[in-house]
Enzyme design. Structure first.
Site: not given
Length: 539
Positions: A300, A325, A329
Protein backbone atom coordinates in the site's frame (compact mmCIF):
# COMPACT_ATOMS: atom_id res chain seq x y z
CA UNK A 1 -51.70 53.64 9.23
CA UNK A 2 -49.37 50.90 10.40
CA UNK A 3 -52.32 48.48 10.88
CA UNK A 4 -53.51 49.08 7.32
CA UNK A 5 -49.99 48.31 5.98
CA UNK A 6 -49.93 45.11 8.01
CA UNK A 7 -53.36 44.07 6.64
CA UNK A 8 -52.14 44.61 3.09
CA UNK A 9 -48.90 42.64 3.49
CA UNK A 10 -50.16 39.87 5.79
CA UNK A 11 -51.46 37.58 2.97
CA UNK A 12 -48.19 38.06 1.10
CA UNK A 13 -46.20 37.22 4.26
CA UNK A 14 -48.22 34.02 4.78
CA UNK A 15 -47.63 33.04 1.14
CA UNK A 16 -43.87 33.55 1.47
CA UNK A 17 -43.71 31.55 4.73
CA UNK A 18 -45.77 28.71 3.21
CA UNK A 19 -43.56 28.57 0.09
CA UNK A 20 -40.39 28.62 2.21
CA UNK A 21 -41.75 25.83 4.41
CA UNK A 22 -42.57 23.67 1.40
CA UNK A 23 -39.07 24.25 -0.03
CA UNK A 24 -37.26 23.39 3.19
CA UNK A 25 -39.50 20.37 3.74
CA UNK A 26 -38.61 19.08 0.29
CA UNK A 27 -34.87 19.47 0.99
CA UNK A 28 -34.89 17.65 4.34
CA UNK A 29 -33.39 14.10 4.33
CA UNK A 30 -35.94 11.35 3.82
CA UNK A 31 -38.72 13.63 2.58
CA UNK A 32 -38.31 13.27 -1.17
CA UNK A 33 -41.46 11.14 -1.37
CA UNK A 34 -43.65 13.83 0.19
CA UNK A 35 -44.33 14.62 3.81
CA UNK A 36 -47.35 12.33 4.23
CA UNK A 37 -45.73 9.19 2.82
CA UNK A 38 -42.89 9.27 5.35
CA UNK A 39 -45.32 8.39 8.14
CA UNK A 40 -47.52 5.85 6.42
CA UNK A 41 -45.33 4.00 3.93
CA UNK A 42 -43.45 0.90 5.17
CA UNK A 43 -39.72 1.58 4.79
CA UNK A 44 -37.89 -0.57 2.25
CA UNK A 45 -35.55 -2.56 4.47
CA UNK A 46 -34.31 -4.97 1.83
CA UNK A 47 -34.42 -8.78 2.10
CA UNK A 48 -31.20 -9.04 4.16
CA UNK A 49 -32.54 -6.82 6.94
CA UNK A 50 -35.97 -8.48 6.72
CA UNK A 51 -34.43 -11.92 7.25
CA UNK A 52 -32.37 -10.67 10.21
CA UNK A 53 -35.48 -9.08 11.79
CA UNK A 54 -37.54 -12.26 11.32
CA UNK A 55 -34.83 -14.46 12.83
CA UNK A 56 -34.56 -12.12 15.81
CA UNK A 57 -38.34 -12.00 16.35
CA UNK A 58 -39.54 -15.48 15.42
CA UNK A 59 -36.73 -18.08 15.54
CA UNK A 60 -37.36 -21.06 17.86
CA UNK A 61 -34.07 -20.79 19.79
CA UNK A 62 -32.20 -17.85 21.32
CA UNK A 63 -29.43 -16.55 19.09
CA UNK A 64 -26.69 -13.95 19.32
CA UNK A 65 -27.84 -11.79 16.42
CA UNK A 66 -24.67 -9.64 16.64
CA UNK A 67 -22.62 -12.70 15.66
CA UNK A 68 -25.09 -13.49 12.89
CA UNK A 69 -24.89 -9.97 11.53
CA UNK A 70 -21.09 -10.03 11.58
CA UNK A 71 -21.03 -13.34 9.67
CA UNK A 72 -23.55 -11.98 7.17
CA UNK A 73 -21.50 -8.84 6.59
CA UNK A 74 -18.26 -10.80 6.23
CA UNK A 75 -20.00 -13.20 3.81
CA UNK A 76 -21.14 -10.26 1.72
CA UNK A 77 -17.64 -8.78 1.65
CA UNK A 78 -16.11 -12.03 0.35
CA UNK A 79 -17.70 -11.13 -3.00
CA UNK A 80 -15.74 -7.85 -3.08
CA UNK A 81 -11.98 -7.26 -3.08
CA UNK A 82 -9.84 -8.68 -0.23
CA UNK A 83 -9.28 -5.25 1.36
CA UNK A 84 -12.92 -4.27 1.91
CA UNK A 85 -13.36 -5.38 5.52
CA UNK A 86 -15.72 -5.10 8.46
CA UNK A 87 -14.18 -3.97 11.77
CA UNK A 88 -16.32 -5.13 14.73
CA UNK A 89 -16.87 -2.74 17.67
CA UNK A 90 -14.47 -4.73 19.87
CA UNK A 91 -11.61 -4.14 17.42
CA UNK A 92 -12.24 -0.56 16.30
CA UNK A 93 -10.49 1.21 19.17
CA UNK A 94 -7.31 -0.85 18.72
CA UNK A 95 -7.31 -0.29 14.96
CA UNK A 96 -7.82 3.47 15.36
CA UNK A 97 -5.14 3.74 18.07
CA UNK A 98 -2.63 2.01 15.84
CA UNK A 99 -3.30 4.44 12.99
CA UNK A 100 -3.50 7.56 15.15
CA UNK A 101 -0.08 6.80 16.64
CA UNK A 102 -0.97 6.82 20.35
CA UNK A 103 -3.14 5.32 23.06
CA UNK A 104 -3.92 6.05 26.71
CA UNK A 105 -2.19 3.76 29.19
CA UNK A 106 0.82 3.36 31.49
CA UNK A 107 3.75 2.98 29.07
CA UNK A 108 5.23 -0.48 29.61
CA UNK A 109 6.04 -3.39 27.35
CA UNK A 110 5.34 -6.80 28.86
CA UNK A 111 5.41 -10.49 28.10
CA UNK A 112 3.62 -13.38 29.77
CA UNK A 113 5.46 -16.54 30.73
CA UNK A 114 4.07 -19.25 33.02
CA UNK A 115 1.02 -17.08 33.84
CA UNK A 116 3.30 -14.26 35.01
CA UNK A 117 3.20 -10.72 33.56
CA UNK A 118 6.81 -9.53 33.22
CA UNK A 119 7.68 -5.88 32.57
CA UNK A 120 10.11 -6.16 29.66
CA UNK A 121 10.76 -2.43 29.20
CA UNK A 122 9.53 0.89 30.53
CA UNK A 123 8.90 3.88 28.25
CA UNK A 124 11.43 6.62 28.99
CA UNK A 125 9.62 9.61 30.48
CA UNK A 126 6.31 7.74 30.53
CA UNK A 127 3.83 7.27 33.41
CA UNK A 128 5.30 3.99 34.65
CA UNK A 129 8.87 5.31 34.79
CA UNK A 130 7.62 8.38 36.67
CA UNK A 131 5.80 6.10 39.14
CA UNK A 132 8.90 3.96 39.71
CA UNK A 133 8.15 0.82 37.69
CA UNK A 134 11.32 -1.01 36.58
CA UNK A 135 12.21 -3.53 33.90
CA UNK A 136 12.08 -6.95 35.55
CA UNK A 137 9.09 -6.17 37.78
CA UNK A 138 6.37 -8.82 37.78
CA UNK A 139 2.81 -7.48 37.90
CA UNK A 140 0.74 -9.39 40.46
CA UNK A 141 -2.40 -7.27 40.76
CA UNK A 142 -4.11 -4.46 38.84
CA UNK A 143 -6.65 -2.58 40.99
CA UNK A 144 -8.79 -5.40 42.43
CA UNK A 145 -7.89 -7.97 39.75
CA UNK A 146 -5.32 -10.67 40.46
CA UNK A 147 -3.31 -11.24 37.27
CA UNK A 148 -0.53 -13.59 38.38
CA UNK A 149 -1.28 -17.30 37.97
CA UNK A 150 -4.79 -16.51 36.77
CA UNK A 151 -4.70 -17.61 33.10
CA UNK A 152 -4.05 -14.01 32.14
CA UNK A 153 -3.90 -13.13 28.44
CA UNK A 154 -2.32 -10.10 26.70
CA UNK A 155 -5.81 -8.81 25.84
CA UNK A 156 -6.99 -9.01 29.45
CA UNK A 157 -3.94 -7.24 30.89
CA UNK A 158 -4.18 -4.47 28.26
CA UNK A 159 -7.81 -3.82 29.19
CA UNK A 160 -6.87 -3.59 32.86
CA UNK A 161 -3.86 -1.30 32.36
CA UNK A 162 -5.31 1.05 29.74
CA UNK A 163 -7.73 3.83 30.57
CA UNK A 164 -8.33 7.57 30.27
CA UNK A 165 -5.25 9.79 30.58
CA UNK A 166 -5.12 11.32 34.04
CA UNK A 167 -6.84 8.40 35.75
CA UNK A 168 -4.94 6.25 38.24
CA UNK A 169 -4.39 2.51 38.16
CA UNK A 170 -3.12 0.81 41.32
CA UNK A 171 -0.67 -2.05 40.78
CA UNK A 172 1.14 -4.50 43.01
CA UNK A 173 4.44 -5.75 41.57
CA UNK A 174 6.98 -8.32 42.70
CA UNK A 175 10.57 -7.02 42.69
CA UNK A 176 13.35 -9.25 43.98
CA UNK A 177 10.90 -11.22 46.16
CA UNK A 178 9.35 -8.04 47.62
CA UNK A 179 5.77 -6.93 46.94
CA UNK A 180 5.51 -3.21 46.14
CA UNK A 181 2.36 -1.15 45.67
CA UNK A 182 2.72 1.35 42.81
CA UNK A 183 -0.08 3.75 41.81
CA UNK A 184 0.39 4.88 38.19
CA UNK A 185 -1.25 7.95 36.65
CA UNK A 186 -2.13 7.01 33.06
CA UNK A 187 -1.04 9.20 30.17
CA UNK A 188 -0.97 9.41 26.36
CA UNK A 189 1.50 6.80 25.10
CA UNK A 190 3.04 7.24 21.65
CA UNK A 191 3.04 4.34 19.18
CA UNK A 192 6.10 5.13 17.12
CA UNK A 193 6.23 4.24 13.42
CA UNK A 194 9.85 5.22 12.81
CA UNK A 195 11.46 2.29 14.59
CA UNK A 196 15.07 3.35 14.12
CA UNK A 197 17.22 6.15 12.68
CA UNK A 198 21.00 6.16 12.93
CA UNK A 199 24.19 6.63 10.91
CA UNK A 200 24.78 3.23 9.30
CA UNK A 201 28.10 4.27 7.72
CA UNK A 202 30.08 7.51 7.40
CA UNK A 203 27.77 9.98 5.65
CA UNK A 204 24.94 7.39 5.28
CA UNK A 205 21.76 7.58 7.34
CA UNK A 206 19.29 4.74 7.88
CA UNK A 207 15.57 5.15 8.71
CA UNK A 208 13.24 2.23 9.42
CA UNK A 209 9.51 2.97 8.94
CA UNK A 210 7.19 0.24 10.25
CA UNK A 211 3.85 1.78 9.14
CA UNK A 212 2.36 5.06 7.90
CA UNK A 213 0.32 6.52 10.76
CA UNK A 214 -0.84 10.02 11.64
CA UNK A 215 2.53 10.76 13.32
CA UNK A 216 4.88 9.17 10.75
CA UNK A 217 5.70 12.32 8.77
CA UNK A 218 6.65 14.28 11.91
CA UNK A 219 8.75 11.35 13.15
CA UNK A 220 10.46 11.11 9.74
CA UNK A 221 11.25 14.84 9.67
CA UNK A 222 12.73 14.69 13.17
CA UNK A 223 14.90 11.73 12.12
CA UNK A 224 16.07 13.44 8.91
CA UNK A 225 17.08 16.60 10.77
CA UNK A 226 18.98 14.67 13.43
CA UNK A 227 20.83 12.62 10.80
CA UNK A 228 21.74 15.72 8.80
CA UNK A 229 23.24 17.21 11.96
CA UNK A 230 25.41 14.07 12.13
CA UNK A 231 26.68 14.60 8.58
CA UNK A 232 24.21 12.54 6.52
CA UNK A 233 24.63 12.98 2.76
CA UNK A 234 23.08 9.68 1.61
CA UNK A 235 20.06 7.80 2.90
CA UNK A 236 18.64 4.26 3.19
CA UNK A 237 14.90 3.98 3.91
CA UNK A 238 13.77 0.54 5.12
CA UNK A 239 10.14 -0.30 4.22
CA UNK A 240 10.37 -4.06 4.72
CA UNK A 241 7.24 -5.58 6.34
CA UNK A 242 5.57 -2.15 6.31
CA UNK A 243 1.86 -2.84 5.61
CA UNK A 244 1.07 0.78 4.69
CA UNK A 245 -1.41 3.12 6.32
CA UNK A 246 -2.31 6.73 5.61
CA UNK A 247 -1.73 7.92 2.03
CA UNK A 248 -1.04 11.43 3.30
CA UNK A 249 1.95 10.26 5.34
CA UNK A 250 3.53 8.55 2.31
CA UNK A 251 2.97 11.49 -0.07
CA UNK A 252 4.35 14.04 2.41
CA UNK A 253 7.50 11.96 2.86
CA UNK A 254 7.81 11.58 -0.93
CA UNK A 255 7.61 15.39 -1.15
CA UNK A 256 10.76 15.59 0.98
CA UNK A 257 12.65 13.28 -1.39
CA UNK A 258 11.45 14.26 -4.90
CA UNK A 259 11.69 17.78 -6.33
CA UNK A 260 8.72 20.06 -6.98
CA UNK A 261 5.70 19.58 -9.23
CA UNK A 262 6.22 15.86 -9.73
CA UNK A 263 3.28 13.44 -9.63
CA UNK A 264 3.57 11.02 -6.69
CA UNK A 265 0.37 9.01 -7.19
CA UNK A 266 -3.17 9.43 -8.43
CA UNK A 267 -6.38 7.72 -7.37
CA UNK A 268 -9.37 6.88 -9.54
CA UNK A 269 -12.52 4.76 -9.17
CA UNK A 270 -15.96 4.22 -10.70
CA UNK A 271 -17.57 6.86 -8.48
CA UNK A 272 -14.31 8.42 -7.38
CA UNK A 273 -12.95 11.12 -9.74
CA UNK A 274 -9.24 11.20 -10.49
CA UNK A 275 -7.26 12.94 -7.76
CA UNK A 276 -3.57 13.77 -8.29
CA UNK A 277 -1.04 14.01 -5.46
CA UNK A 278 2.04 16.03 -6.42
CA UNK A 279 5.16 17.33 -4.72
CA UNK A 280 4.57 20.92 -3.64
CA UNK A 281 7.57 22.35 -1.83
CA UNK A 282 11.36 22.10 -1.58
CA UNK A 283 12.17 18.96 0.39
CA UNK A 284 14.90 18.27 2.93
CA UNK A 285 16.53 15.47 0.93
CA UNK A 286 15.96 15.89 -2.81
CA UNK A 287 19.54 15.41 -4.06
CA UNK A 288 21.52 12.88 -2.02
CA UNK A 289 21.95 9.22 -3.03
CA UNK A 290 18.92 7.21 -1.93
CA UNK A 291 18.06 3.50 -1.54
CA UNK A 292 14.72 1.99 -0.50
CA UNK A 293 14.47 -1.53 0.94
CA UNK A 294 11.35 -3.58 0.19
CA UNK A 295 10.10 -7.14 0.53
CA UNK A 296 6.90 -9.15 0.11
CA UNK A 297 5.49 -7.52 3.28
CA UNK A 298 5.79 -3.97 1.92
CA UNK A 299 2.28 -2.90 0.91
CA UNK A 300 0.00 0.00 0.00
CA UNK A 301 1.54 3.32 1.13
CA UNK A 302 4.97 1.62 1.18
CA UNK A 303 4.53 0.70 -2.48
CA UNK A 304 3.43 4.23 -3.34
CA UNK A 305 6.60 5.72 -1.81
CA UNK A 306 8.90 3.07 -3.34
CA UNK A 307 7.08 3.27 -6.70
CA UNK A 308 7.33 7.07 -6.94
CA UNK A 309 11.05 6.92 -6.18
CA UNK A 310 11.53 4.21 -8.81
CA UNK A 311 9.38 5.87 -11.48
CA UNK A 312 11.23 9.19 -11.16
CA UNK A 313 14.62 7.37 -11.01
CA UNK A 314 15.21 9.20 -7.75
CA UNK A 315 16.81 6.24 -6.00
CA UNK A 316 17.41 2.50 -6.10
CA UNK A 317 14.80 0.00 -4.88
CA UNK A 318 16.56 -3.00 -3.30
CA UNK A 319 15.10 -6.28 -2.03
CA UNK A 320 12.16 -8.36 -3.23
CA UNK A 321 8.87 -7.73 -5.03
CA UNK A 322 6.35 -5.92 -2.86
CA UNK A 323 2.93 -7.22 -1.81
CA UNK A 324 0.81 -5.66 -4.57
CA UNK A 325 -1.91 -3.65 -2.78
CA UNK A 326 -3.05 -0.76 -4.95
CA UNK A 327 -6.58 -0.23 -3.67
CA UNK A 328 -7.88 2.82 -1.77
CA UNK A 329 -10.14 2.29 1.26
CA UNK A 330 -12.37 4.76 3.06
CA UNK A 331 -13.61 3.97 6.58
CA UNK A 332 -17.28 4.47 7.43
CA UNK A 333 -18.47 4.33 11.05
CA UNK A 334 -21.53 2.12 11.66
CA UNK A 335 -24.34 2.56 14.17
CA UNK A 336 -23.30 -0.56 16.13
CA UNK A 337 -19.91 0.95 16.99
CA UNK A 338 -18.02 -0.94 14.29
CA UNK A 339 -16.81 0.32 10.93
CA UNK A 340 -16.75 -0.64 7.27
CA UNK A 341 -13.48 -0.13 5.44
CA UNK A 342 -14.62 -0.07 1.80
CA UNK A 343 -12.49 0.04 -1.35
CA UNK A 344 -13.46 3.10 -3.40
CA UNK A 345 -10.60 3.59 -5.89
CA UNK A 346 -7.24 2.36 -7.18
CA UNK A 347 -3.76 3.83 -6.86
CA UNK A 348 -1.69 4.59 -9.97
CA UNK A 349 1.95 5.60 -9.58
CA UNK A 350 3.71 8.19 -11.83
CA UNK A 351 4.45 5.85 -14.77
CA UNK A 352 0.70 5.14 -14.95
CA UNK A 353 0.87 1.58 -13.66
CA UNK A 354 -1.38 0.04 -11.04
CA UNK A 355 0.42 -1.95 -8.36
CA UNK A 356 -2.63 -4.06 -7.40
CA UNK A 357 -2.22 -7.79 -7.95
CA UNK A 358 -5.21 -9.79 -9.30
CA UNK A 359 -7.92 -10.94 -6.89
CA UNK A 360 -10.46 -12.44 -9.27
CA UNK A 361 -9.87 -16.04 -8.12
CA UNK A 362 -11.18 -15.42 -4.61
CA UNK A 363 -9.80 -14.41 -1.24
CA UNK A 364 -8.08 -17.74 -0.49
CA UNK A 365 -6.08 -17.60 -3.71
CA UNK A 366 -5.18 -13.98 -2.98
CA UNK A 367 -4.09 -14.77 0.57
CA UNK A 368 -1.92 -17.67 -0.63
CA UNK A 369 -0.02 -15.51 -3.13
CA UNK A 370 3.05 -15.01 -0.91
CA UNK A 371 3.28 -18.76 -0.24
CA UNK A 372 3.01 -19.42 -3.97
CA UNK A 373 5.86 -17.00 -4.63
CA UNK A 374 7.99 -19.04 -2.26
CA UNK A 375 7.01 -22.36 -3.86
CA UNK A 376 7.77 -21.33 -7.42
CA UNK A 377 11.15 -19.88 -6.45
CA UNK A 378 10.58 -16.14 -6.67
CA UNK A 379 11.93 -15.54 -3.18
CA UNK A 380 15.36 -16.87 -4.11
CA UNK A 381 15.60 -16.13 -7.84
CA UNK A 382 14.65 -12.88 -9.60
CA UNK A 383 14.14 -14.74 -12.91
CA UNK A 384 11.23 -16.64 -11.28
CA UNK A 385 9.20 -13.46 -10.71
CA UNK A 386 5.93 -13.77 -12.64
CA UNK A 387 5.13 -10.48 -14.34
CA UNK A 388 1.33 -10.42 -14.41
CA UNK A 389 0.78 -7.17 -16.33
CA UNK A 390 2.36 -7.45 -19.78
CA UNK A 391 1.85 -3.73 -20.53
CA UNK A 392 5.23 -1.99 -20.64
CA UNK A 393 5.58 1.23 -18.65
CA UNK A 394 8.66 3.41 -18.43
CA UNK A 395 10.36 5.41 -15.71
CA UNK A 396 11.31 9.05 -16.26
CA UNK A 397 14.68 7.88 -17.60
CA UNK A 398 13.06 5.34 -19.95
CA UNK A 399 13.70 2.17 -17.94
CA UNK A 400 11.04 -0.55 -18.44
CA UNK A 401 8.77 -1.30 -15.45
CA UNK A 402 5.60 -3.34 -15.05
CA UNK A 403 2.42 -3.09 -12.97
CA UNK A 404 -0.21 -5.52 -11.79
CA UNK A 405 1.62 -7.08 -8.87
CA UNK A 406 3.67 -4.79 -6.67
CA UNK A 407 7.01 -3.07 -7.23
CA UNK A 408 9.80 -5.24 -8.65
CA UNK A 409 13.12 -4.06 -7.15
CA UNK A 410 15.97 -2.67 -9.23
CA UNK A 411 18.38 -4.91 -7.31
CA UNK A 412 17.13 -8.31 -6.11
CA UNK A 413 18.23 -9.80 -2.76
CA UNK A 414 17.08 -13.40 -2.18
CA UNK A 415 15.29 -14.66 0.91
CA UNK A 416 17.65 -16.66 3.15
CA UNK A 417 15.92 -20.05 3.35
CA UNK A 418 18.75 -21.49 5.48
CA UNK A 419 17.40 -19.55 8.47
CA UNK A 420 14.50 -21.98 8.83
CA UNK A 421 16.10 -25.18 9.98
CA UNK A 422 13.97 -27.22 12.43
CA UNK A 423 16.07 -25.94 15.34
CA UNK A 424 15.81 -22.26 14.44
CA UNK A 425 12.12 -22.60 13.60
CA UNK A 426 11.49 -24.07 17.06
CA UNK A 427 13.45 -21.24 18.70
CA UNK A 428 11.39 -18.61 16.88
CA UNK A 429 8.01 -20.23 17.46
CA UNK A 430 8.70 -20.64 21.17
CA UNK A 431 9.86 -16.99 21.49
CA UNK A 432 13.04 -18.33 23.07
CA UNK A 433 15.32 -15.47 21.95
CA UNK A 434 13.10 -12.79 23.51
CA UNK A 435 12.43 -14.69 26.73
CA UNK A 436 16.11 -15.52 27.22
CA UNK A 437 17.20 -11.93 26.52
CA UNK A 438 14.78 -10.65 29.16
CA UNK A 439 15.94 -13.19 31.75
CA UNK A 440 19.64 -12.65 30.97
CA UNK A 441 19.32 -8.86 31.17
CA UNK A 442 17.48 -8.90 34.50
CA UNK A 443 20.12 -11.19 36.07
CA UNK A 444 23.15 -9.39 34.54
CA UNK A 445 21.86 -5.82 34.68
CA UNK A 446 25.10 -4.33 36.03
CA UNK A 447 27.23 -5.66 33.16
CA UNK A 448 25.25 -3.62 30.61
CA UNK A 449 25.71 -0.23 32.31
CA UNK A 450 29.03 0.38 30.53
CA UNK A 451 27.29 0.86 27.16
CA UNK A 452 26.14 4.45 26.80
CA UNK A 453 23.98 3.95 23.69
CA UNK A 454 22.96 1.51 20.93
CA UNK A 455 25.95 2.45 18.75
CA UNK A 456 28.43 1.65 21.53
CA UNK A 457 26.64 -1.62 22.27
CA UNK A 458 26.66 -2.71 18.61
CA UNK A 459 30.38 -1.95 18.24
CA UNK A 460 31.61 -3.42 21.50
CA UNK A 461 29.30 -6.16 22.81
CA UNK A 462 30.47 -9.70 22.07
CA UNK A 463 28.35 -12.85 22.22
CA UNK A 464 30.82 -14.94 24.22
CA UNK A 465 30.94 -18.77 24.29
CA UNK A 466 29.57 -18.54 27.83
CA UNK A 467 26.54 -16.57 26.63
CA UNK A 468 25.88 -19.09 23.84
CA UNK A 469 26.18 -21.92 26.35
CA UNK A 470 23.67 -20.22 28.68
CA UNK A 471 21.29 -19.77 25.77
CA UNK A 472 21.54 -23.43 24.73
CA UNK A 473 20.78 -24.53 28.30
CA UNK A 474 17.74 -22.23 28.35
CA UNK A 475 16.56 -23.47 24.93
CA UNK A 476 16.98 -27.07 26.10
CA UNK A 477 14.42 -26.39 28.84
CA UNK A 478 12.17 -24.99 26.09
CA UNK A 479 12.34 -28.42 24.37
CA UNK A 480 14.14 -27.01 21.30
CA UNK A 481 15.45 -29.95 19.21
CA UNK A 482 18.86 -30.28 17.56
CA UNK A 483 20.87 -28.05 19.89
CA UNK A 484 23.75 -30.55 19.94
CA UNK A 485 24.02 -30.60 16.14
CA UNK A 486 23.90 -26.94 15.12
CA UNK A 487 25.23 -25.99 11.70
CA UNK A 488 27.67 -23.11 11.29
CA UNK A 489 24.79 -21.08 9.84
CA UNK A 490 22.63 -21.86 12.89
CA UNK A 491 25.42 -20.71 15.19
CA UNK A 492 25.79 -17.44 13.28
CA UNK A 493 22.04 -16.79 13.33
CA UNK A 494 21.87 -17.45 17.09
CA UNK A 495 24.80 -15.12 17.82
CA UNK A 496 23.38 -12.33 15.63
CA UNK A 497 19.84 -12.63 16.92
CA UNK A 498 20.89 -12.87 20.58
CA UNK A 499 22.90 -9.66 20.31
CA UNK A 500 19.99 -7.91 18.59
CA UNK A 501 17.47 -9.03 21.21
CA UNK A 502 19.72 -7.88 24.04
CA UNK A 503 20.11 -4.54 22.23
CA UNK A 504 16.33 -4.35 22.02
CA UNK A 505 16.07 -5.04 25.73
CA UNK A 506 18.37 -2.09 26.35
CA UNK A 507 17.42 0.39 23.60
CA UNK A 508 14.08 -0.88 22.20
CA UNK A 509 13.63 -1.03 18.41
CA UNK A 510 16.44 1.48 17.81
CA UNK A 511 18.93 -0.91 19.39
CA UNK A 512 17.48 -3.98 17.69
CA UNK A 513 17.81 -2.63 14.15
CA UNK A 514 21.22 -1.12 14.68
CA UNK A 515 22.52 -4.50 15.90
CA UNK A 516 20.68 -6.79 13.43
CA UNK A 517 21.47 -4.62 10.40
CA UNK A 518 25.20 -5.02 10.95
CA UNK A 519 24.83 -8.53 9.46
CA UNK A 520 21.85 -7.91 7.15
CA UNK A 521 22.64 -8.62 3.45
CA UNK A 522 20.02 -6.17 2.16
CA UNK A 523 21.37 -3.32 4.29
CA UNK A 524 24.94 -4.20 3.29
CA UNK A 525 23.97 -4.04 -0.38
CA UNK A 526 22.22 -0.70 0.10
CA UNK A 527 25.31 0.76 1.78
CA UNK A 528 27.40 -0.50 -1.13
CA UNK A 529 25.05 1.01 -3.73
CA UNK A 530 24.71 4.48 -2.17
CA UNK A 531 28.40 4.44 -1.31
CA UNK A 532 29.27 4.29 -5.00
CA UNK A 533 26.97 7.18 -5.91
CA UNK A 534 28.17 10.75 -5.73
CA UNK A 535 24.56 11.93 -5.69
CA UNK A 536 21.28 11.05 -7.33
CA UNK A 537 19.64 13.41 -9.79
CA UNK A 538 16.11 14.44 -9.02
CA UNK A 539 15.39 15.26 -12.67
Amino acid sequence: MSNRKLNVFLPLLFAVVLALGMFLGHKMPGSNNGGATVFFTKPNRGPLQEVMDLIKAKYVDSLNTDDLQQEAIEGLLTHLDPHSIYIPPSELQRVNEDMEGNFEGIGVEFNITADTVNVVSVLSGGPSETAGVQTGDKILKVNDSLVAGNSITPEKIRKLLRGPAGSTVNTIVLRQDKKITIPIKRGVIPLYSVDASYMAAPGVGYIKISKFSATTYDEFMKAIRQLEKQGMEKLVIDLRQNPGGYLDAATRIADELIDDQKLIVYTKGKDFPRTDYKTKRPGLFERGALAVLTDEGSASASEILAGAIQDWDRGTVIGRRTFGKGLVQEQYDLDNGGALRLTVARYYIPSGRSIQKPYGKGHDDYDDDIIERYHHGEMVNKDSIKIIDTVLYKTAAGRPVYGGGGITPDIFIPFDTSRFTPTLTAIYTRNTFSNFAYQYYTTHRETFKSYKNAEAFTKNFQTTPELISDFKAYAQKDSVPGLDHLTARDETEIRTRLKAMLARQLYRTEGFYEAINAEDPMVKKALEVVGKEKGASAE
